[in-house]
Design a protein around this motif. Structure first.
Motif, PDB file in Angstrom:
ATOM      1  N   GLY A   1      -0.239 -10.185   6.067  1.00 27.18           N
ATOM      2  CA  GLY A   1      -1.685 -10.379   5.953  1.00 27.18           C
ATOM      3  C   GLY A   1      -2.254  -9.855   4.646  1.00 27.18           C
ATOM      4  O   GLY A   1      -3.447  -9.977   4.401  1.00 27.18           O
ATOM      5  N   TYR A   2      -1.412  -9.219   3.845  1.00 30.08           N
ATOM      6  CA  TYR A   2      -1.882  -8.651   2.572  1.00 30.08           C
ATOM      7  C   TYR A   2      -1.048  -9.224   1.426  1.00 30.08           C
ATOM      8  O   TYR A   2      -0.159  -8.561   0.893  1.00 30.08           O
ATOM      9  CB  TYR A   2      -1.792  -7.123   2.594  1.00 30.08           C
ATOM     10  N   PRO A   3      -1.305 -10.483   1.070  1.00 32.01           N
ATOM     11  CA  PRO A   3      -0.469 -11.128   0.041  1.00 32.01           C
ATOM     12  C   PRO A   3      -0.525 -10.404  -1.295  1.00 32.01           C
ATOM     13  O   PRO A   3       0.410 -10.511  -2.092  1.00 32.01           O
ATOM     14  CB  PRO A   3      -1.071 -12.525  -0.068  1.00 32.01           C
ATOM     15  N   ASN A   4      -1.628  -9.672  -1.522  1.00 32.53           N
ATOM     16  CA  ASN A   4      -1.723  -8.951  -2.799  1.00 32.53           C
ATOM     17  C   ASN A   4      -0.682  -7.837  -2.874  1.00 32.53           C
ATOM     18  O   ASN A   4      -0.059  -7.608  -3.912  1.00 32.53           O
ATOM     19  CB  ASN A   4      -3.127  -8.389  -2.986  1.00 32.53           C
TER      20      ASN A   4
ATOM     21  N   THR B   1       2.624  -9.372  -3.434  1.00 32.05           N
ATOM     22  CA  THR B   1       2.782  -9.755  -4.840  1.00 32.05           C
ATOM     23  C   THR B   1       3.076  -8.536  -5.697  1.00 32.05           C
ATOM     24  O   THR B   1       3.888  -8.596  -6.631  1.00 32.05           O
ATOM     25  CB  THR B   1       1.503 -10.456  -5.355  1.00 32.05           C
ATOM     26  N   MET B   2       2.395  -7.426  -5.360  1.00 32.52           N
ATOM     27  CA  MET B   2       2.619  -6.194  -6.130  1.00 32.52           C
ATOM     28  C   MET B   2       4.073  -5.729  -5.975  1.00 32.52           C
ATOM     29  O   MET B   2       4.726  -5.344  -6.954  1.00 32.52           O
ATOM     30  CB  MET B   2       1.649  -5.122  -5.630  1.00 32.52           C
TER      31      MET B   2
ATOM     32  N   MET C   1       6.334  -7.921  -7.852  1.00 29.04           N
ATOM     33  CA  MET C   1       6.315  -7.563  -9.277  1.00 29.04           C
ATOM     34  C   MET C   1       7.146  -6.306  -9.521  1.00 29.04           C
ATOM     35  O   MET C   1       7.837  -6.211 -10.548  1.00 29.04           O
ATOM     36  CB  MET C   1       4.853  -7.347  -9.708  1.00 29.04           C
TER      37      MET C   1
ATOM     38  N   LYS D   1       5.853   0.198 -20.403  1.00 28.52           N
ATOM     39  CA  LYS D   1       5.937   0.295 -18.951  1.00 28.52           C
ATOM     40  C   LYS D   1       7.402   0.246 -18.498  1.00 28.52           C
ATOM     41  O   LYS D   1       7.830   1.013 -17.637  1.00 28.52           O
ATOM     42  CB  LYS D   1       5.142  -0.859 -18.321  1.00 28.52           C
TER      43      LYS D   1
ATOM     44  N   GLU E   1       0.079   2.788 -10.038  1.00 28.28           N
ATOM     45  CA  GLU E   1      -0.908   2.033 -10.811  1.00 28.28           C
ATOM     46  C   GLU E   1      -1.893   1.332  -9.883  1.00 28.28           C
ATOM     47  O   GLU E   1      -3.104   1.358 -10.106  1.00 28.28           O
ATOM     48  CB  GLU E   1      -0.182   1.009 -11.692  1.00 28.28           C
ATOM     49  N   ASP E   2      -1.380   0.741  -8.826  1.00 27.64           N
ATOM     50  CA  ASP E   2      -2.246  -0.008  -7.930  1.00 27.64           C
ATOM     51  C   ASP E   2      -3.155   0.893  -7.108  1.00 27.64           C
ATOM     52  O   ASP E   2      -4.310   0.561  -6.850  1.00 27.64           O
ATOM     53  CB  ASP E   2      -1.390  -0.872  -7.000  1.00 27.64           C
TER      54      ASP E   2
ATOM     55  N   ARG F   1      -6.029   2.192  -9.256  1.00 23.78           N
ATOM     56  CA  ARG F   1      -6.985   1.154  -9.665  1.00 23.78           C
ATOM     57  C   ARG F   1      -8.275   1.221  -8.862  1.00 23.78           C
ATOM     58  O   ARG F   1      -9.357   0.957  -9.358  1.00 23.78           O
ATOM     59  CB  ARG F   1      -6.321  -0.216  -9.500  1.00 23.78           C
TER      60      ARG F   1
ATOM     61  N   THR G   1     -12.746   3.021 -13.447  1.00 24.69           N
ATOM     62  CA  THR G   1     -12.284   3.139 -14.836  1.00 24.69           C
ATOM     63  C   THR G   1     -11.546   4.450 -15.114  1.00 24.69           C
ATOM     64  O   THR G   1     -10.832   4.546 -16.108  1.00 24.69           O
ATOM     65  CB  THR G   1     -13.479   3.019 -15.810  1.00 24.69           C
TER      66      THR G   1
ATOM     67  N   ASN H   1      -9.045   5.436 -13.786  1.00 25.38           N
ATOM     68  CA  ASN H   1      -7.591   5.201 -13.704  1.00 25.38           C
ATOM     69  C   ASN H   1      -6.971   4.988 -15.073  1.00 25.38           C
ATOM     70  O   ASN H   1      -5.776   5.192 -15.249  1.00 25.38           O
ATOM     71  CB  ASN H   1      -7.288   4.030 -12.755  1.00 25.38           C
ATOM     72  N   TYR H   2      -7.799   4.600 -16.052  1.00 23.58           N
ATOM     73  CA  TYR H   2      -7.232   4.315 -17.366  1.00 23.58           C
ATOM     74  C   TYR H   2      -6.688   5.558 -18.065  1.00 23.58           C
ATOM     75  O   TYR H   2      -5.814   5.465 -18.910  1.00 23.58           O
ATOM     76  CB  TYR H   2      -8.264   3.619 -18.263  1.00 23.58           C
TER      77      TYR H   2
ATOM     78  N   PHE I   1      -3.799   7.441 -14.994  1.00 18.81           N
ATOM     79  CA  PHE I   1      -2.462   6.833 -14.859  1.00 18.81           C
ATOM     80  C   PHE I   1      -1.489   7.389 -15.909  1.00 18.81           C
ATOM     81  O   PHE I   1      -0.427   7.924 -15.551  1.00 18.81           O
ATOM     82  CB  PHE I   1      -2.595   5.305 -14.938  1.00 18.81           C
TER      83      PHE I   1
END
Lengths: 436, 347
Positions: free
Chosen positions: B48-51, B54-55, B58, B268, B295-296, B299, B303, B305-306, B309
């Motif tokens: 149910g959490y395609p994001n 995808t993470m 990756m 990275k 990183e995720d 996020r 801002t 997080n910049y 991280f």
């Protein structure tokens, strides 16, 4: 040790069996799917959700985020859209395509947004649009690209309308319009406002300048050819690398060419260095016009120590009353949202109000096909003129509907509109005269 | 005649003068099996959490880049600052052949292997002529030069916009199924890379790798054909990285050099290698997962997080034992869980 291993293995097998069984119950073959007519979404309770994606470490995405939030706040204060409140879900792509893909899926599949706005570089929009096309048949939604002038978005719609019809592009101008509309506008400025004939062309080596540099065989000529046809004389042409920092030799060549004006088809190169080196070169008396970018933003005056004086640039950051929305937009964005109206903010704001009008005109929140048809026909008063989209290609209606004023930097360190004439604030002066 | 022999911890097979062996001691298999099983069941919990899927996909791809990179760094004894050159080459080869010649993903894979193999073979002499800072600088410049080419030849590579509309690797009829399938494919690719790299490091090649990494001159003196092995350790991992580029093209269906060729993408990858532990290829997987999850999750903080991280990454890099990484930390506490292998320099 062996006992523990057996125990852990047993637990893993149990988990595996459980998950496999539960997934089998939820499993449906493609032919078992519920058939639906057209791209109709399920009715979602609660507010209308809009997803905003941008690289939140970049000024243009931050500015667009402020503009999007302002548009949503204004809509909600006025009663929302068709009586429903609007919720803006903001996501940071960090300027990375893998993140962009990941977030796009989240917004559409998990958050169930009705529209996604990508307010950053055009490659992100291209990646998002491709994922959007994959999702669209199962998760009907709309997609707007509000920064980025490349032709890639509308080319998709033109070439495969059924697949990409959910995508719309809003920008001041896209590459093709630069040629169609801007070349006419600049020809008018050179011939009638400035009274000059010899043009030096400087491009930056990016995708958006390509149709202008090289033309598109069988579709459109090169910018130089358009100018020549209009009676101007192109005496010099060169292309700069994006990471180039030294421009002295280019300006010396321009001066030697006898050009009256330097037409700078640039937006992303180091404009502060470019301008400072121009001012110290033999070409310092030759007028330049930069098509867009940092040269059209207030900080450039300090960054160049005032050397930008006399320069001309396409800028939307000057307070001129194009429509009743223009000045309030700029003031509110500065005062309430603490960001400047740099490029992309106007287009994001106008896109949201165009989207609102399309929903209200189409009288639906679920039938995406009807909303698309509505977006193809509506026109709405915008910050920079009128917002609306071409019915076949889905780019926003170009100049003169959507205006980018051409401004000139004057002695008081401010920009003033010199073109189009109906918005002119001060007359044009050559760099030599303006320095006197 | 084939003969089998059962030892306490391994199964031996003899055929003529050849000997093959498989480790059967359960403790050596436990961790790989458990982790592989975990990777197999993950999608059932997050369909149910395609994001997130995808993470993690990756993260698998990052690990699949870091594994050959770690192998290459040890095998050539040099720090490669430009592995993404082959990611770009693989990506553009697949994308261009698919878009303009209509090649299917299978044929673009073959073309990717050939192109990456050919180019890396041509460039492999840099492992002979340069080392230390010079090698790092050369490898640093190559992807940046390629990035410039993607702008100069914008007609072909489409500059900053990149290429889009490539055909998908698979299409199962529903997007969720596709994403789950991509996840499994990425896991398989990562595990195959891990298996191959592990096999290499445990083989005769692995001994030469350790020798070259330790001291090239001594290895040469001992009769190791150093140049030949360095070419292999440069070319083979480059092909593996190119395959990841191919995978990205047919999964995301867009490919822009501006995303994968610049310095920050390489940084990275290097951070993943250092955090995972460059001494062992196993470390690349926890390294990639750690970086992606961190990183995720940061996020969502906005801002902030910049800078948070990189600060966290620096702290982790300093806190972890040098060269050992996350994997080394675990390995140190549970040394008996792993089959003893050749140890290579970790600094």
């Amino acid at each position: 040790m062996k006992k523990r291993f057996c125990l852990i293995s047993a637990v893993m097998v149990l988990i595996l069996t459980f998950t496999m069984t539960s997934s089998v119950y939820a499993f449906k073959w493609p032919w078992e799917r519920d058939e639906k007519v057209g791209n109709v979404r399920e009715m979602v309770e609660g507010p209308i959700k809009i997803g905003f994606m941008g690289n939140l470490s970049s000024p243009f995405s931050l500015s667009s985020r402020g503009a999007a939030q302002m548009a949503v706040d204004e809509m909600n204060a006025a009663g929302g859209i068709m009586g429903k409140q609007v919720e803006l879900i903001i996501e940071d792509t960090k300027g990375e395509i893998p993140k962009c893909v990941e977030i796009y899926k989240k917004l559409v599949m998990v958050d169930k947004v009705l529209a996604v706005i990508i307010a950053e570089k055009v490659e992100m929009s291209a990646a998002g649009m491709e994922i959007g096309a994959e999702l669209f048949p199962e998760f009907p939604h709309l997609f707007f690209s509000t920064i980025g002038s490349g032709d890639v978005i509308w080319h998709r719609v033109r070439d495969n309308y059924d697949k990409y019809k959910f995508g719309f592009q809003t920008y001041y101008a896209i590459s093709t319009h630069y040629l169609e509309k801007f070349s006419g506008m600049f020809t008018d400025i050179y011939k009638n406002t400035m009274g000059v004939k010899k043009v030096a062309l400087i491009y930056e080596d990016m995708e958006w300048t390509q149709p202008l540099r090289k033309g598109i065989p069988g579709v459109s000529p090169r910018l130089a050819e358009v100018y020549e046809k209009a009676g101007l004389e192109v005496v010099y042409e060169t292309t700069l690398s994006l990471d180039q920092k030294m421009f002295n030799s280019v300006f010396e060549e321009v001066a030697a060419s006898g050009a009256d004006v330097i037409d700078c088809v640039i937006g992303y190169i180091d404009q502060a260095s470019f301008i400072k080196q121009w001012e110290q070169s033999s070409a310092r008396d030759t007028q330049w016009i930069i098509w867009g970018g940092l040269a059209g933003m207030p900080p450039i005056w300090k960054m160049t120590g005032g050397k930008v004086l006399g320069g001309m640039v396409g800028s939307s950051m000057v307070a001129v009353n194009i429509t009743p929305k223009t000045i309030p937009f700029m003031v509110n964005l500065y005062t309430k949202y603490k960001v400047g109206p740099i490029f992309g903010s106007h287009t994001t704001y106008d896109t949201l109000f165009g989207f609102k009008k399309a929903l209200e005109t189409g009288k639906t929140l679920v039938d995406v096909d009807t909303i698309i048809k509505s977006l193809e026909t509506i026109e709405e008063v915008a910050v920079l003129g009128t917002i609306g989209w071409n019915a076949e290609k889905h780019y926003n209606l170009p100049s003169p509907k959507y205006v980018t004023p051409i401004v000139q930097w004057k002695k008081d360190g401010k920009m003033y509109v010199i073109y189009p004439e109906q918005y002119q604030q001060k007359p044009y002066e050559s760099p030599v005269n303006i320095r006197k | 005649m084939v003969s089998f022999e059962l030892k306490r911890d391994r199964l031996l097979m003899r055929w003529k003068q050849q000997k093959f062996e498989w480790i059967i001691e359960p403790r050596y298999w436990r961790n790989p099996i458990l982790w592989s099983l975990l990777l197999m069941v993950v999608p059932f919990f997050i369909t149910g959490y395609p994001n997130i899927l995808t993470m993690i996909t990756m993260a698998n791809l990052y690990a699949a880049i870091a594994i050959p990179l770690a192998l290459q760094m040890t095998g050539t004894g040099r720090l490669n600052f430009g592995p993404q050159l082959y990611l770009g080459l693989g990506g553009y080869t697949s994308a261009l052949l698919n878009l303009h010649m209509g090649f299917s993903p299978f044929f673009t894979l073959i073309a990717t292997i050939l192109i990456c193999g050919g180019v890396s073979l041509l460039l492999s002499p840099i492992t002979w002529i340069a080392k230390g800072l010079y090698f790092s600088l050369i490898t640093l410049i190559l992807p940046l030069a390629f990035l410039d080419l993607t702008f100069i030849y914008g007609d072909l590579f489409r500059g900053e916009v990149g290429l889009m509309g490539m055909s998908p690797m698979i299409s199962l009829g529903r997007v969720t199924w596709n994403y789950v399938a991509y996840y499994y494919l990425s896991v398989f690719m990562m595990l195959i890379f891990l298996f191959v790299a592990e096999k290499i490091s445990q083989s005769r090649f692995g001994i030469t790798m350790a020798a070259i990494n330790e001291n090239e001159d001594v290895a040469l003196m001992m009769g190791v054909n150093v140049n030949k092995y360095k070419v292999f350790y440069y070319v083979f991992p480059s092909i593996m990285i190119g395959i990841v580029g191919w995978f990205i093209v047919h999964t995301f269906r867009t490919f822009a050099g501006i995303t994968y060729l610049p310095l920050d993408f390489m940084l990275k990858m290097l951070i993943i290698v250092m955090i995972g532990g460059r001494a062992s290829v196993y470390g690349m997987i926890p390294g990639a997962y750690f970086v992606c999850f961190l990183e995720d999750s940061l996020r969502s903080l906005g801002t902030v997080n910049y800078f948070l991280f990189p600060i966290i990454l620096i702290i982790v890099l300093v806190a972890l034992p040098r060269g050992e990484g996350i994997y080394g930390l675990y390995h140190k506490r549970h040394p008996r869980d792993y089959f003893p292998v050749m140890r290579v320099r970790r600094e």
